[in-house]
Design a protein around this motif. Structure first.
Motif, PDB file in Angstrom:
ATOM      1  N   ARG A   1     -18.783  58.470 -66.918  1.00  0.00           N
ATOM      2  CA  ARG A   1     -19.044  57.848 -65.617  1.00  0.00           C
ATOM      3  C   ARG A   1     -17.769  57.335 -64.953  1.00  0.00           C
ATOM      4  O   ARG A   1     -17.604  57.459 -63.739  1.00  0.00           O
ATOM      5  N   GLU A   2     -16.890  56.766 -65.736  1.00  0.00           N
ATOM      6  CA  GLU A   2     -15.627  56.270 -65.169  1.00  0.00           C
ATOM      7  C   GLU A   2     -14.824  57.419 -64.567  1.00  0.00           C
ATOM      8  O   GLU A   2     -14.230  57.289 -63.489  1.00  0.00           O
ATOM      9  N   ALA A   3     -14.807  58.557 -65.252  1.00  0.00           N
ATOM     10  CA  ALA A   3     -14.066  59.711 -64.739  1.00  0.00           C
ATOM     11  C   ALA A   3     -14.667  60.213 -63.437  1.00  0.00           C
ATOM     12  O   ALA A   3     -13.940  60.630 -62.518  1.00  0.00           O
ATOM     13  N   ILE A   4     -15.994  60.167 -63.331  1.00  0.00           N
ATOM     14  CA  ILE A   4     -16.641  60.617 -62.101  1.00  0.00           C
ATOM     15  C   ILE A   4     -16.329  59.658 -60.959  1.00  0.00           C
ATOM     16  O   ILE A   4     -16.071  60.086 -59.826  1.00  0.00           O
ATOM     17  N   ILE A   5     -16.334  58.359 -61.230  1.00  0.00           N
ATOM     18  CA  ILE A   5     -15.984  57.387 -60.182  1.00  0.00           C
ATOM     19  C   ILE A   5     -14.565  57.636 -59.682  1.00  0.00           C
ATOM     20  O   ILE A   5     -14.298  57.625 -58.480  1.00  0.00           O
ATOM     21  N   GLU A   6     -13.652  57.868 -60.597  1.00  0.00           N
ATOM     22  CA  GLU A   6     -12.269  58.116 -60.196  1.00  0.00           C
ATOM     23  C   GLU A   6     -12.148  59.429 -59.439  1.00  0.00           C
ATOM     24  O   GLU A   6     -11.468  59.514 -58.414  1.00  0.00           O
ATOM     25  N   GLY A   7     -12.817  60.465 -59.928  1.00  0.00           N
ATOM     26  CA  GLY A   7     -12.677  61.780 -59.327  1.00  0.00           C
ATOM     27  C   GLY A   7     -13.381  61.933 -57.999  1.00  0.00           C
ATOM     28  O   GLY A   7     -12.899  62.633 -57.113  1.00  0.00           O
ATOM     29  N   VAL A   8     -14.512  61.265 -57.849  1.00  0.00           N
ATOM     30  CA  VAL A   8     -15.321  61.422 -56.637  1.00  0.00           C
ATOM     31  C   VAL A   8     -15.085  60.285 -55.652  1.00  0.00           C
ATOM     32  O   VAL A   8     -15.074  60.494 -54.438  1.00  0.00           O
ATOM     33  N   GLN A   9     -14.906  59.068 -56.159  1.00  0.00           N
ATOM     34  CA  GLN A   9     -14.853  57.874 -55.310  1.00  0.00           C
ATOM     35  C   GLN A   9     -13.475  57.215 -55.267  1.00  0.00           C
ATOM     36  O   GLN A   9     -13.346  56.125 -54.703  1.00  0.00           O
ATOM     37  N   ASP A  10     -12.471  57.848 -55.869  1.00  0.00           N
ATOM     38  CA  ASP A  10     -11.160  57.209 -55.956  1.00  0.00           C
ATOM     39  C   ASP A  10     -11.242  55.807 -56.548  1.00  0.00           C
ATOM     40  O   ASP A  10     -10.478  54.907 -56.178  1.00  0.00           O
ATOM     41  N   GLY A  11     -12.200  55.630 -57.452  1.00  0.00           N
ATOM     42  CA  GLY A  11     -12.343  54.342 -58.133  1.00  0.00           C
ATOM     43  C   GLY A  11     -13.126  53.300 -57.368  1.00  0.00           C
ATOM     44  O   GLY A  11     -13.333  52.189 -57.875  1.00  0.00           O
ATOM     45  N   LEU A  12     -13.586  53.619 -56.167  1.00  0.00           N
ATOM     46  CA  LEU A  12     -14.267  52.638 -55.319  1.00  0.00           C
ATOM     47  C   LEU A  12     -15.771  52.676 -55.590  1.00  0.00           C
ATOM     48  O   LEU A  12     -16.561  53.222 -54.810  1.00  0.00           O
ATOM     49  N   GLY A  13     -16.157  52.090 -56.697  1.00  0.00           N
ATOM     50  CA  GLY A  13     -17.557  52.077 -57.063  1.00  0.00           C
ATOM     51  C   GLY A  13     -17.768  51.339 -58.369  1.00  0.00           C
ATOM     52  O   GLY A  13     -16.824  50.814 -58.969  1.00  0.00           O
ATOM     53  N   THR A  14     -19.017  51.294 -58.800  1.00  0.00           N
ATOM     54  CA  THR A  14     -19.416  50.616 -60.024  1.00  0.00           C
ATOM     55  C   THR A  14     -20.106  51.629 -60.928  1.00  0.00           C
ATOM     56  O   THR A  14     -20.840  52.498 -60.444  1.00  0.00           O
ATOM     57  N   VAL A  15     -19.892  51.506 -62.224  1.00  0.00           N
ATOM     58  CA  VAL A  15     -20.514  52.420 -63.181  1.00  0.00           C
ATOM     59  C   VAL A  15     -22.032  52.343 -63.066  1.00  0.00           C
ATOM     60  O   VAL A  15     -22.623  51.261 -63.052  1.00  0.00           O
ATOM     61  N   GLY A  16     -22.682  53.500 -62.977  1.00  0.00           N
ATOM     62  CA  GLY A  16     -24.133  53.559 -62.854  1.00  0.00           C
ATOM     63  C   GLY A  16     -24.820  53.504 -64.206  1.00  0.00           C
ATOM     64  O   GLY A  16     -24.258  53.884 -65.228  1.00  0.00           O
ATOM     65  N   GLN A  17     -26.062  53.034 -64.181  1.00  0.00           N
ATOM     66  CA  GLN A  17     -26.825  52.933 -65.424  1.00  0.00           C
ATOM     67  C   GLN A  17     -28.156  53.678 -65.318  1.00  0.00           C
ATOM     68  O   GLN A  17     -29.147  53.299 -65.932  1.00  0.00           O
ATOM     69  N   ASP A  18     -28.157  54.747 -64.496  1.00  0.00           N
ATOM     70  CA  ASP A  18     -29.299  55.657 -64.379  1.00  0.00           C
ATOM     71  C   ASP A  18     -30.540  55.000 -63.790  1.00  0.00           C
ATOM     72  O   ASP A  18     -31.631  55.557 -63.816  1.00  0.00           O
ATOM     73  N   SER A  19     -30.382  53.808 -63.261  1.00  0.00           N
ATOM     74  CA  SER A  19     -31.408  53.154 -62.464  1.00  0.00           C
ATOM     75  C   SER A  19     -30.976  53.211 -61.011  1.00  0.00           C
ATOM     76  O   SER A  19     -29.787  53.318 -60.705  1.00  0.00           O
ATOM     77  N   LEU A  20     -31.939  53.134 -60.098  1.00  0.00           N
ATOM     78  CA  LEU A  20     -31.629  53.247 -58.678  1.00  0.00           C
ATOM     79  C   LEU A  20     -30.842  52.061 -58.141  1.00  0.00           C
ATOM     80  O   LEU A  20     -30.170  52.180 -57.117  1.00  0.00           O
ATOM     81  N   LEU A  21     -30.901  50.922 -58.812  1.00  0.00           N
ATOM     82  CA  LEU A  21     -30.388  49.688 -58.228  1.00  0.00           C
ATOM     83  C   LEU A  21     -28.981  49.352 -58.713  1.00  0.00           C
ATOM     84  O   LEU A  21     -28.708  49.301 -59.908  1.00  0.00           O
ATOM     85  N   SER A  22     -28.118  49.078 -57.754  1.00  0.00           N
ATOM     86  CA  SER A  22     -26.738  48.674 -58.031  1.00  0.00           C
ATOM     87  C   SER A  22     -26.646  47.152 -58.112  1.00  0.00           C
ATOM     88  O   SER A  22     -27.597  46.440 -57.755  1.00  0.00           O
ATOM     89  N   PRO A  23     -25.485  46.620 -58.523  1.00  0.00           N
ATOM     90  CA  PRO A  23     -25.315  45.163 -58.555  1.00  0.00           C
ATOM     91  C   PRO A  23     -25.423  44.498 -57.189  1.00  0.00           C
ATOM     92  O   PRO A  23     -25.532  43.277 -57.109  1.00  0.00           O
ATOM     93  N   ALA A  24     -25.390  45.273 -56.104  1.00  0.00           N
ATOM     94  CA  ALA A  24     -25.510  44.682 -54.768  1.00  0.00           C
ATOM     95  C   ALA A  24     -26.943  44.262 -54.455  1.00  0.00           C
ATOM     96  O   ALA A  24     -27.161  43.486 -53.524  1.00  0.00           O
ATOM     97  N   TYR A  25     -27.908  44.749 -55.192  1.00  0.00           N
ATOM     98  CA  TYR A  25     -29.302  44.402 -54.931  1.00  0.00           C
ATOM     99  C   TYR A  25     -29.625  42.998 -55.428  1.00  0.00           C
ATOM    100  O   TYR A  25     -29.091  42.538 -56.434  1.00  0.00           O
TER     101      TYR A  25
END
Length: 540
Positions: free
Chosen positions: A320-344
């Protein structure tokens, strides 16, 4: 935020009945807000120019689709009953107060004094007609069902409207802040021909009136002098005299436009432009945790996704960390396969999976695939996605990573319009995307509840989840609601049909002379009537 509705799940209020007042309260810079120490005439006037990427093709609040840029345009011209601030706290827009019964299945809103741009008074009958139209099967609005299961709407009197829901919903006062809740005059919204014309003309009560609209290019509004809300100087909003939304498809060109002063704000700049934007001496960058996702969809009605072990193998195999770096340039939070992020509001940390290739291979072997599986050759499954950076990027990186455990497949990339029409909720295997929603419980129900309107995406069903999310939506006690929401998120993580590698950050950029600018985690909640330009702005 002054005049903010205080909500315990049962009641709320906003303002003094005459106006809704807003002020800025956060510091300038990277937390998503830009404060001003200026006041009075220094903050009044000017032309605010905003660059966006996707094309705005309609300003029809009834028939706009789910793409967020359409909602952006609608919010210039129309009012909703409530709004949400950058902390996702609800406050009043057209509604000056609201309350629910103890069961939270009946909600009453009291309207403030407001007029439509044609001079007509906004009444409860307009609210009733708008919601009934959006929820009318024959109309076919994409907003039907998205603001909860509404059974009946009553105009109690000219300024009081009552909603009776099919089931309890303690977040209903937040859901009506959606763009489909934009109030249209009764005589317009109930007339099919006049309603269709809303694609290029407006009849709202919002802060701006339509000056010009070139679909896919520019949208310009000018201040409405009889707007009902006031700023922290006590004078009517909006602060600015004019606003133009400019479509600039290429992200690097948006940065150049900000650099040269041709635009004042970039709404959702490209993640790959973040470093460049931070290097601009006359601009501020804004970043806040968001909730947009790219979800790797595995339809449980289709083999091999019907076997939970295969789905879990996918979830354990990805980095997941590699995907965040590769897709989002690191601008994101690691996902946990649930729809809800820490912003909720009711996010629960149920644990993100670490990449474990050996465990993933064992799960595949236990499911009967010890030598791996080629999904396209053996099951006819091609991973479909849209040519949207975080969707396509996620698809490509997951294809590369899953090869490490012997899961292989072909990818087909198409336009977002084709993806929306032909793939979403129709195909059994794709990378989709969802922006953050107002209510986490209602979002989970929409997609994953066995009776959810969008359950066709995965056909996943879990009775324990259904009960937890239904009870969470109904619950008004925050502590009990949090426990139920955590249980629902845990079940989705362990049993669900999605691999969700990351939650995006919401980012923005603005010139330093832009004042009172606030970046909402819900990116489409963009309220330019609350923004101002300092005296050094070039358009003043």
């Amino acid at each position: 935020m002054l005049g903010t509705g205080t909500v315990t799940g049962l009641a709320g209020c906003a303002g003094d009945g005459g106006s809704s007042t807003v002020s800025s309260s956060a510091s300038e810079g990277g937390d998503g807000t830009q404060e001003s120490d200026l006041s009075g005439d220094d903050l009044r006037g000017g032309h605010l120019r905003v660059a966006i990427t996707p094309e705005t093709t309609t300003i029809n609040p009834v028939m706009m689709d789910s793409q967020f840029p359409q909602r952006w345009g609608v919010k210039l011209f129309y009012s909703t009953l409530t709004r949400l601030d950058p902390n996702l706290e609800v406050y009043g827009d057209l509604a000056k107060d609201w309350s629910s019964n103890d069961a939270s299945d009946e909600w009453t809103f009291t309207l403030r004094e407001a007029t439509f741009h044609d001079g007509g008074t906004v009444t409860a009958s307009d609210v009733k007609a708008t919601f009934e139209t959006v929820y009318d099967d024959d109309v076919g609005s994409p907003g039907k069902g998205t603001m909860g299961a509404i059974e009946r709407v009553e105009a109690v009197d000219e300024k009081t409207v009552r909603f009776t829901l099919e089931n309890a919903n303690s977040d209903f006062h937040k859901l009506v802040a959606k763009g489909w809740g934009s109030i249209v005059p009764e005589e317009i919204v109930t007339d099919p021909k006049r309603r269709q014309a809303l694609g290029s003309e407006e009849h709202g009560s919002g802060a701006f009136t339509l000056e010009s609209f070139s679909p896919g290019d520019k949208l310009t509004g000018v201040r409405y002098d009889d707007y009902y809300r006031t700023g922290d100087d006590g004078e009517p909003l909006p602060y600015i005299d004019k606003i133009t939304q400019i479509t600039i498809p290429e992200k690097s060109n948006q940065v150049n436009a900000l650099r040269t002063g041709d635009v004042d704000i970039i709404w959702q700049p490209g993640y790959g432009q973040w470093g460049t934007l931070q290097g601009l001496s006359d601009a501020n960058t804004h970043r806040t945790p968001g909730g947009e996702i790219a979800n790797f969809v595995m339809d449980v009605n289709t083999e091999p996704w019907s076997d939970k072990r295969v789905r879990q193998a996918v979830m354990h195999a990805i980095d997941r960390e590699a995907i965040i770096e590769g897709v989002q340039d690191g601008l994101g939070t690691v996902g946990q396969d649930s729809l809800l992020s820490p912003a909720y509001e009711y996010y629960a940390d149920v644990g993100a999976r670490e990449q474990d290739l050996e465990k993933a291979k064992q799960l595949l072997a236990d499911a009967g695939y010890p030598d791996g599986i080629h999904l396209t050759e053996e099951f006819g499954l091609t991973l479909e996605t849209a040519s949207i950076p975080h969707m396509e990027g996620t698809a490509v990186m997951m294809q590369e990573q899953l090869q490490q455990i012997g899961i292989e497949f072909d990818i087909q990339v198409m336009s977002y319009d084709n993806f929306s029409a032909d793939v979403w909720t129709k195909s059994p295997f794709y990378v989709g995307a969802y922006g953050m929603r107002i209510s986490g419980g209602n979002f989970m129900k929409l997609l994953l509840h066995s009776e959810g309107a969008w359950n066709d995406e995965s056909h996943w069903s879990n009775e324990e989840f259904d009960t937890a999310v239904d009870n969470a939506i109904a619950e008004t006690d925050p502590d009990r609601k949090q426990k139920l929401m955590k249980k629902a998120q845990q079940i989705v993580r362990d049993e669900g049909p999605y691999a969700i590698p990351f939650y995006t950050d919401t980012i923005g950029a603005s010139k330093k002379y832009v004042k009172k600018y606030s970046l909402n985690p819900l990116a489409y909640l963009f309220f330019p009537d609350e923004y101002a330009l300092g005296p050094d702005a070039p358009t003043k």
